[in-house]
Write a protein that holds these residues in place. Sequence first.
Motif, mmCIF file in Angstrom:
data_model
loop_
_atom_site.group_PDB
_atom_site.id
_atom_site.type_symbol
_atom_site.label_atom_id
_atom_site.label_comp_id
_atom_site.label_asym_id
_atom_site.label_seq_id
_atom_site.Cartn_x
_atom_site.Cartn_y
_atom_site.Cartn_z
ATOM 1 N N LEU A 39 0.816 -1.207 0.000
ATOM 2 C CA LEU A 39 0.000 0.000 0.000
ATOM 3 C C LEU A 39 0.856 1.265 0.000
ATOM 4 O O LEU A 39 0.607 2.204 -0.755
ATOM 5 N N LEU A 40 1.871 1.304 0.852
ATOM 6 C CA LEU A 40 2.668 2.522 1.015
ATOM 7 C C LEU A 40 3.826 2.620 0.027
ATOM 8 O O LEU A 40 4.501 3.643 -0.025
ATOM 9 N N HIS A 41 4.046 1.561 -0.754
ATOM 10 C CA HIS A 41 5.192 1.591 -1.665
ATOM 11 C C HIS A 41 5.141 2.729 -2.679
ATOM 12 O O HIS A 41 6.182 3.371 -2.921
ATOM 13 N N PRO A 42 3.993 3.043 -3.322
ATOM 14 C CA PRO A 42 4.012 4.154 -4.284
ATOM 15 C C PRO A 42 4.494 5.464 -3.674
ATOM 16 O O PRO A 42 5.305 6.180 -4.270
ATOM 17 N N ALA A 43 4.024 5.787 -2.457
ATOM 18 C CA ALA A 43 4.464 7.023 -1.810
ATOM 19 C C ALA A 43 5.931 6.937 -1.399
ATOM 20 O O ALA A 43 6.677 7.922 -1.492
ATOM 21 N N MET A 44 6.357 5.765 -0.922
ATOM 22 C CA MET A 44 7.757 5.610 -0.533
ATOM 23 C C MET A 44 8.678 5.715 -1.735
ATOM 24 O O MET A 44 9.784 6.255 -1.638
ATOM 25 N N ALA A 45 8.237 5.207 -2.890
ATOM 26 C CA ALA A 45 9.065 5.272 -4.098
ATOM 27 C C ALA A 45 9.286 6.712 -4.534
ATOM 28 O O ALA A 45 10.361 7.062 -5.044
ATOM 29 N N VAL A 46 8.274 7.562 -4.328
ATOM 30 C CA VAL A 46 8.413 8.985 -4.660
ATOM 31 C C VAL A 46 9.342 9.682 -3.670
ATOM 32 O O VAL A 46 10.206 10.465 -4.036
ATOM 33 N N GLU A 47 9.148 9.366 -2.400
ATOM 34 C CA GLU A 47 9.917 10.021 -1.334
ATOM 35 C C GLU A 47 11.347 9.495 -1.252
ATOM 36 O O GLU A 47 12.277 10.240 -0.933
ATOM 37 N N ARG A 48 11.519 8.190 -1.562
ATOM 38 C CA ARG A 48 12.827 7.539 -1.428
ATOM 39 C C ARG A 48 13.096 6.705 -2.679
ATOM 40 O O ARG A 48 12.771 5.513 -2.731
ATOM 41 N N PRO A 49 13.685 7.283 -3.706
ATOM 42 C CA PRO A 49 13.898 6.562 -4.974
ATOM 43 C C PRO A 49 14.680 5.266 -4.810
ATOM 44 O O PRO A 49 14.550 4.356 -5.641
ATOM 45 N N LEU A 164 -1.786 10.962 6.024
ATOM 46 C CA LEU A 164 -0.399 11.358 6.250
ATOM 47 C C LEU A 164 0.361 11.393 4.935
ATOM 48 O O LEU A 164 0.316 10.447 4.158
ATOM 49 N N ASP A 165 1.035 12.490 4.689
ATOM 50 C CA ASP A 165 1.793 12.618 3.451
ATOM 51 C C ASP A 165 3.074 11.788 3.482
ATOM 52 O O ASP A 165 3.559 11.343 2.448
ATOM 53 N N ALA A 166 3.650 11.589 4.672
ATOM 54 C CA ALA A 166 4.954 10.952 4.774
ATOM 55 C C ALA A 166 4.840 9.535 5.314
ATOM 56 O O ALA A 166 4.354 9.348 6.434
ATOM 57 N N PRO A 167 5.282 8.522 4.565
ATOM 58 C CA PRO A 167 5.306 7.153 5.097
ATOM 59 C C PRO A 167 6.148 7.033 6.364
ATOM 60 O O PRO A 167 5.916 6.160 7.198
ATOM 61 N N PRO A 231 -1.968 -1.571 -5.666
ATOM 62 C CA PRO A 231 -1.866 -0.108 -5.597
ATOM 63 C C PRO A 231 -1.037 0.491 -6.726
ATOM 64 O O PRO A 231 -1.427 1.493 -7.336
ATOM 65 N N THR A 232 0.115 -0.121 -7.014
ATOM 66 C CA THR A 232 0.984 0.407 -8.063
ATOM 67 C C THR A 232 0.300 0.366 -9.421
ATOM 68 O O THR A 232 0.383 1.325 -10.213
ATOM 69 N N GLU A 233 -0.413 -0.727 -9.726
ATOM 70 C CA GLU A 233 -1.078 -0.861 -11.019
ATOM 71 C C GLU A 233 -2.244 0.111 -11.167
ATOM 72 O O GLU A 233 -2.445 0.694 -12.231
ATOM 73 N N VAL A 234 -3.006 0.293 -10.102
ATOM 74 C CA VAL A 234 -4.146 1.211 -10.174
ATOM 75 C C VAL A 234 -3.666 2.631 -10.440
ATOM 76 O O VAL A 234 -4.268 3.377 -11.227
ATOM 77 N N VAL A 235 -2.555 3.003 -9.798
ATOM 78 C CA VAL A 235 -1.993 4.334 -10.033
ATOM 79 C C VAL A 235 -1.427 4.430 -11.448
ATOM 80 O O VAL A 235 -1.653 5.414 -12.168
ATOM 81 N N PRO A 242 -1.685 8.997 -6.919
ATOM 82 C CA PRO A 242 -0.892 8.428 -5.827
ATOM 83 C C PRO A 242 -1.423 8.783 -4.444
ATOM 84 O O PRO A 242 -1.408 7.951 -3.532
ATOM 85 N N GLY A 243 -1.941 10.003 -4.281
ATOM 86 C CA GLY A 243 -2.463 10.410 -2.987
ATOM 87 C C GLY A 243 -3.806 9.785 -2.643
ATOM 88 O O GLY A 243 -4.271 9.911 -1.500
ATOM 89 N N GLN A 244 -4.433 9.115 -3.604
ATOM 90 C CA GLN A 244 -5.741 8.496 -3.365
ATOM 91 C C GLN A 244 -5.659 6.988 -3.193
ATOM 92 O O GLN A 244 -6.679 6.327 -2.985
ATOM 93 N N VAL A 245 -4.443 6.420 -3.230
ATOM 94 C CA VAL A 245 -4.323 4.963 -3.239
ATOM 95 C C VAL A 245 -4.816 4.339 -1.941
ATOM 96 O O VAL A 245 -5.229 3.178 -1.913
ATOM 97 N N GLY A 246 -4.832 5.126 -0.866
ATOM 98 C CA GLY A 246 -5.375 4.609 0.389
ATOM 99 C C GLY A 246 -6.834 4.207 0.264
ATOM 100 O O GLY A 246 -7.308 3.324 1.000
ATOM 101 N N LEU A 247 -7.559 4.838 -0.671
ATOM 102 C CA LEU A 247 -8.973 4.482 -0.873
ATOM 103 C C LEU A 247 -9.115 3.032 -1.313
ATOM 104 O O LEU A 247 -10.108 2.372 -0.980
ATOM 105 N N LEU A 248 -8.120 2.538 -2.069
ATOM 106 C CA LEU A 248 -8.176 1.151 -2.538
ATOM 107 C C LEU A 248 -8.142 0.192 -1.351
ATOM 108 O O LEU A 248 -8.931 -0.751 -1.269
ATOM 109 N N TRP A 249 -7.237 0.447 -0.410
ATOM 110 C CA TRP A 249 -7.117 -0.422 0.763
ATOM 111 C C TRP A 249 -8.321 -0.259 1.692
ATOM 112 O O TRP A 249 -8.753 -1.206 2.334
ATOM 113 N N MET A 250 -8.874 0.936 1.764
ATOM 114 C CA MET A 250 -10.064 1.134 2.589
ATOM 115 C C MET A 250 -11.244 0.345 2.022
ATOM 116 O O MET A 250 -12.002 -0.283 2.767
#
Length: 357
Positions: A39-49, A164-167, A231-235, A242-250
């Motif tokens: 779930l958090l990988h897309p945001a982490m990939a942006v924040e931490r290449p 939360l914006d930051a993983p 999550p990665t495929e949906v994005v 990317p900021g809406q991917v939490g909706l998928l897990w919800m």
Amino acid sequence: MSQVKRSLHPELVRGAALTVFGTLLIAATYGMARFGVGLLHPAMAVERPGVAAALPSAATAQFVSYCLAAGLAAPFVPRRSRVVAGVAGVVAGVGCLGLAVSTSAGWFVASAFVGGAGAGLASPALVGLLDAVVPPRLASAAQATVNAGTAVGVMGAGVLAGALDAPSVAWPIMAVLCLAPAAVVVVLTSGTVLADTPAPRTEGRMPNLTLPIAAAVGAGVISAAVWTYGPTEVVARGALEPGQVGLLWMALGLGGVAGAFIDGVVSRWGPRTAFLLFTATLVVGSIGVLAPNLGGWWWPLTGAAVFGAAYMALSGVLILWGRLLDPPRGAAITAWLFIALAIGQAIGAQALGSVFG
């Protein structure tokens, strides 16, 4: 009559409390420490290449550690279920803290490996504790409810991902949520008498697990696509930002709550038919999540809800299946069936890497 009611009241209260906090422990160790990685990988990939390409390896590492942990737990349940439950929370919490600070692929994979072990310890431990504490007439319902805690956890992870914006902030919160219910479970089960020796029925060989193990592996392969790459495929396909991917897990978690109500289905149709029905539903949900964007944002969210309901139901059927085959060995059989499920997920994550990676 009133004396009987008074004597049963503490038993019912403790069983209900253990069901609640057992559900929360499963929610944290599965829905957050384990499945939160995808779930958090897309945001982490942006924040931490540095962790961008590490998802397939991290998913496999988690599944391997899950299998190892469940295998190590099997000989100790139900006899040492209380200790195993406490260790589950600690291990999952440590993994979450590692993920909070991971900036390289190596640390990301290593932390995912540690976090995944917590879930492998939690399930067999709680099966043993619930069977010891919850009155027999309510035990199957309690087992299904606690197993569906994964749905609660993925909803919670989805909320954190959206809020939360930051993983790096979300992971420490998840660590606390792993440790707290584990501590309560340990306290609640203090003094619980657990089996020290096998019951007479368990003196013979383990019942034939070929069919449930094969079923678990197959379900694991199918489910790996959504758990690891959803999550990665949906994005990537533009259905969600990317900021809406939490909706998928919800949505997945909300659908998964239905997995708490499978006791009646298994009782009426048996575990084989129930498992087949829920496997077909799992395929439908997976297609909904991973298919090309056919109808905007609502399409993958609907698929995620169907997938969540089917997956929680399938894993719940595995628990009840094992307990029906040999009640005294229910906790140990759960460990082996969940290992089979995780092996299927590991196979699926690697096999599908070339398709979704």
